[in-house]
Design a protein around this motif. Structure first.
Motif, PDB file in Angstrom:
ATOM      1  N   GLU A 179      97.811 156.515  43.768  1.00 22.21           N
ATOM      2  CA  GLU A 179      98.936 156.216  44.647  1.00 22.21           C
ATOM      3  C   GLU A 179     100.202 155.687  43.944  1.00 22.21           C
ATOM      4  O   GLU A 179     101.320 155.860  44.184  1.00 22.21           O
ATOM      5  N   ASN A 180      99.925 155.129  42.510  1.00 23.73           N
ATOM      6  CA  ASN A 180     100.977 154.684  41.946  1.00 23.73           C
ATOM      7  C   ASN A 180     101.413 155.570  40.655  1.00 23.73           C
ATOM      8  O   ASN A 180     102.078 155.118  39.850  1.00 23.73           O
ATOM      9  N   ARG A 181     100.835 156.875  40.545  1.00 25.49           N
ATOM     10  CA  ARG A 181     100.819 157.682  39.311  1.00 25.49           C
ATOM     11  C   ARG A 181     102.154 158.059  38.984  1.00 25.49           C
ATOM     12  O   ARG A 181     102.878 157.714  37.752  1.00 25.49           O
ATOM     13  N   ALA A 182     103.175 158.248  40.138  1.00 22.80           N
ATOM     14  CA  ALA A 182     104.572 158.322  39.690  1.00 22.80           C
ATOM     15  C   ALA A 182     105.422 157.208  39.178  1.00 22.80           C
ATOM     16  O   ALA A 182     106.227 157.228  38.213  1.00 22.80           O
ATOM     17  N   TYR A 183     105.036 156.050  39.592  1.00 16.46           N
ATOM     18  CA  TYR A 183     105.633 154.834  39.142  1.00 16.46           C
ATOM     19  C   TYR A 183     105.213 154.379  37.936  1.00 16.46           C
ATOM     20  O   TYR A 183     105.844 153.854  37.139  1.00 16.46           O
ATOM     21  N   LEU A 184     103.992 154.553  37.456  1.00 11.78           N
ATOM     22  CA  LEU A 184     103.241 154.120  36.299  1.00 11.78           C
ATOM     23  C   LEU A 184     103.574 155.334  35.038  1.00 11.78           C
ATOM     24  O   LEU A 184     103.381 154.729  33.994  1.00 11.78           O
ATOM     25  N   LYS A 185     103.562 156.551  35.460  1.00 14.25           N
ATOM     26  CA  LYS A 185     103.571 157.543  34.412  1.00 14.25           C
ATOM     27  C   LYS A 185     104.655 157.114  33.239  1.00 14.25           C
ATOM     28  O   LYS A 185     104.514 157.555  32.209  1.00 14.25           O
ATOM     29  N   GLU A 186     105.960 156.279  33.535  1.00 14.22           N
ATOM     30  CA  GLU A 186     106.571 156.320  32.166  1.00 14.22           C
ATOM     31  C   GLU A 186     106.113 155.293  31.271  1.00 14.22           C
ATOM     32  O   GLU A 186     106.850 155.336  30.115  1.00 14.22           O
ATOM     33  N   TRP A 187     105.238 154.438  31.754  1.00 16.40           N
ATOM     34  CA  TRP A 187     104.855 153.454  30.909  1.00 16.40           C
ATOM     35  C   TRP A 187     103.341 153.568  30.289  1.00 16.40           C
ATOM     36  O   TRP A 187     102.817 152.895  29.277  1.00 16.40           O
ATOM     37  N   LEU A 188     102.505 154.310  31.180  1.00 13.49           N
ATOM     38  CA  LEU A 188     101.117 154.207  30.737  1.00 13.49           C
ATOM     39  C   LEU A 188     100.534 155.445  29.899  1.00 13.49           C
ATOM     40  O   LEU A 188     100.625 156.336  30.632  1.00 13.49           O
ATOM     41  N   PRO A 189     100.263 155.407  28.767  1.00 11.97           N
ATOM     42  CA  PRO A 189      99.826 156.677  28.067  1.00 11.97           C
ATOM     43  C   PRO A 189      98.510 157.311  28.474  1.00 11.97           C
ATOM     44  O   PRO A 189      98.280 158.506  28.461  1.00 11.97           O
ATOM     45  N   TRP A 190      97.794 156.559  29.160  1.00 12.76           N
ATOM     46  CA  TRP A 190      96.628 156.975  29.515  1.00 12.76           C
ATOM     47  C   TRP A 190      96.381 157.729  30.827  1.00 12.76           C
ATOM     48  O   TRP A 190      95.190 158.260  31.271  1.00 12.76           O
ATOM     49  N   LEU A 191      97.378 157.689  31.582  1.00 15.78           N
ATOM     50  CA  LEU A 191      97.384 157.956  33.009  1.00 15.78           C
ATOM     51  C   LEU A 191      97.035 159.456  33.143  1.00 15.78           C
ATOM     52  O   LEU A 191      96.323 159.606  34.123  1.00 15.78           O
ATOM     53  N   GLY A 192      97.433 160.357  32.351  1.00 12.74           N
ATOM     54  CA  GLY A 192      96.990 161.679  32.284  1.00 12.74           C
ATOM     55  C   GLY A 192      95.560 162.022  32.298  1.00 12.74           C
ATOM     56  O   GLY A 192      95.091 163.046  32.750  1.00 12.74           O
ATOM     57  N   ALA A 193      94.855 160.970  31.633  1.00 18.74           N
ATOM     58  CA  ALA A 193      93.440 161.369  31.546  1.00 18.74           C
ATOM     59  C   ALA A 193      92.382 160.786  32.573  1.00 18.74           C
ATOM     60  O   ALA A 193      91.240 161.017  32.856  1.00 18.74           O
ATOM     61  N   VAL A 194      93.170 160.070  33.598  1.00 19.16           N
ATOM     62  CA  VAL A 194      92.353 159.321  34.727  1.00 19.16           C
ATOM     63  C   VAL A 194      93.019 160.005  36.103  1.00 19.16           C
ATOM     64  O   VAL A 194      93.683 159.909  36.660  1.00 19.16           O
TER      65      VAL A 194
END
Length: 182
Positions: A29-44
């Motif tokens: 739900e927060n992918r767009a909000y978090l993508k600027e800061w979290l390097p691991w997001l694309g793997a989850v």
């Protein structure tokens, strides 16, 4: 189960396999909000990826090299925090955290990190706690600043997030500084 009440509506709990679906849903739900800061997001990208991550965090917790918690507000998972690494030899814990966008600006993460500091210095007997935040991430940087950490400098271009290299601001708090405030 590891569980700590911080306030009437706020608790932290050890991240367990039964949290996988809710934690993945919050992440997604927060992918767009978090993508600027979290390097691991694309793997989850699946609940199974979240389960594998939780299994890894539990293995590291059993070894004493990390502690990963879910943050619960009014019984719902709203974020995560913990010691991403614990260097037992030198007594150093490195804190990481993120919060769902709908729950920001309420002081929830500041309260949770303050609780984590008590746990780290009193129970885990850490000598130092460190927080690194992207220099541009003012909301994240405000947490160590509110909690009395010292700004120690900036590491230049060390964390890739998407196509950008972030330069994290490094904050540190020593046990003696924490005890002096308490």
């Amino acid at each position: 189960m590891f569980y700590r009440r911080i306030g009437d509506d706020l608790q932290v709990a050890l991240t367990l396999p039964q949290h996988a679906e809710a934690l993945f849903a919050l992440t997604d739900e927060n992918r767009a909000y978090l993508k600027e800061w979290l390097p691991w997001l694309g793997a989850v990208t699946t609940v199974d990826a979240t389960r594998r991550f939780i299994d890894l965090t539990l293995d590291n917790f059993a070894k004493g090299t990390a502690l990963h918690e879910v943050l619960l507000y009014q019984g719902e998972i709203v974020g995560v925090l913990g010691f991403n690494t614990i260097d037992k030899t030198n007594g150093i814990g490195r804190v990481g955290y993120w919060l769902g966008e709908a729950y920001t600006r309420r002081g929830l993460m500041t309260a949770a990190v303050a609780d984590l500091l008590h746990l780290g210095f009193q129970e885990l007997q850490l000598q130092r706690v460190e927080i690194r935040c992207a220099t541009e991430n003012r909301r994240s940087r405000a947490i160590p600043e509110r909690l009395g950490f010292q700004f120690e400098g900036t590491l230049r271009s060390v964390e890739r997030v998407g196509q950008r290299l972030h330069s994290p601001a490094v904050y540190g708090l020593l046990r003696s500084e924490f005890q002096a405030k308490d």
